[in-house]
Design an enzyme around this catalytic site. Sequence first.
Site, short mmCIF file in Angstrom:
data_model
loop_
_atom_site.label_atom_id
_atom_site.label_comp_id
_atom_site.label_asym_id
_atom_site.label_seq_id
_atom_site.Cartn_x
_atom_site.Cartn_y
_atom_site.Cartn_z
N HIS A 330 0.86 -1.29 -0.09
CA HIS A 330 0.05 0.00 -0.09
C HIS A 330 0.73 1.12 0.07
CE1 HIS A 330 -2.84 2.83 1.66
NE2 HIS A 330 -3.56 2.41 0.88
N ASP A 389 -7.91 -4.58 -0.53
CA ASP A 389 -8.33 -5.01 -1.91
C ASP A 389 -7.99 -6.73 -1.81
OD1 ASP A 389 -9.33 -2.70 -3.19
OD2 ASP A 389 -7.11 -2.08 -3.39
#
Length: 458
Positions: A330, A389
């Site tokens: 991320h 996700d």
Amino acid sequence: MSKYSDITPEIYNLADKIKKNCVIDPELYTKYEVKRGLRDISGKGVLAGLTEICEVHSYTIVDNEYVPCEGKLYYRGIDVEEIINGFIKDDRFGFEEVTYLLLFGELPSRKQLDEFIKQLEFYRQLPPSFVRDIIMKAPSKDMMNTLARSVLTLYSYDEQADNISIENVLRQGLQLIALFPLLSVYGYKAYRHYHFGKSLVIHPPKAGLSTAENLLYMLRSNKKYSKLEAKILDIALVLHAEHGGGNNSTFTTHVVSSSGTDTYSAIAASLGSLKGPRHGGANIKVMQMFDDMKAKVKDWTNEEEVAKYLSDLLNKKAFDKSGLIYGMGHAVYSISDPRANVFKQYVKSLSEEKGMQEEYALYEMVERLAPEIIAKERKIYKGVSANVDFYSGFVYRMLGLPVELYTPIFAVARISGWMAHRLEELNNGGKIIRPAYKSVSKHRPYVDLKDREEKIEQ
């Protein structure tokens, strides 16, 4: 192909000019200290604004040094994990409460929350004939484009569309928050009817149901769903509702809002950002990657086989040969993404209800192995962990949601955050956002047309 979509030889030739003439030497970014993506090499973002809406916490400062820590996400200063534990303990849904918190800066009382929910229900109705005249006409194969077109068209139905007073923008925001589930589901229904000849059944939303319940109620032909399904979808909406002012789509909201434009244009721009596979479309890539993995790896319980596949991903030998393990890493978080940690607690329960424990075990294995393999084969400047996700696509599949709606459901949640940030931008009367770009082109004289020579490739 039609003339509207065919790429002609002339276009290819012109595109070659762009590929040749629009190249910037990568070393210049270092020379001029340009932070590409508005982030430095360690992943720390360039400070572009201030906000009270959300904090994405990924490090602590020790002796003036940035030290990575377990990720935390705060909505208006409150830990999102505490928020979720609060409404789960009370056995109720939380997305509407979180929307209130993001918009108004405080948790609602029971009476305030009930009144707010009624306000959303009041706005959960499209203009007369909107479904027939807009959604059913020329349905797009991509639901994000359908959603953006619907939002832009709503401008035509609003007699105060360009009024950017806080009162009017709040009214517009509440309407969009209420309508996004309808626009998304109805857009999908039109798509599958006109493109695949499926039955067209439109269910109006039902009063008394939460946003998550109404999504499942309107989407499924039999209107049925389990309590666990609705609860987990509600948690997904809460986790996706907001993620700070710097994420791509929310920063887009700030940039476009700072120009003084209308709400519909600002939100359509944010939708365009969210559609991208590097942002809201990432969970689809995770699902596609796992589908390929399950087809290529014979034994899902064999760590060596799974590790070999992950290594092939990094070395551009598997799946889409991008060199990425989707769902890992991320821009901000390093040690952990708190949204993924929360999700994981409920994913296991849903996998047991759906009889998909083997798939869940595979996800757990990849989550454990991927950081080790990435650290071994890549030069990384901060830790790597599973992001939201990684699990959200798996959850949506277990819920039987069509892939086409994965990103629109993200938008159904994030519209709350977008509107909170739009209102904050307008309320603080900031300047138009206009960062600098340094030109690195060399000056040259203009040459008259008659003196130019065409360079023809031999």
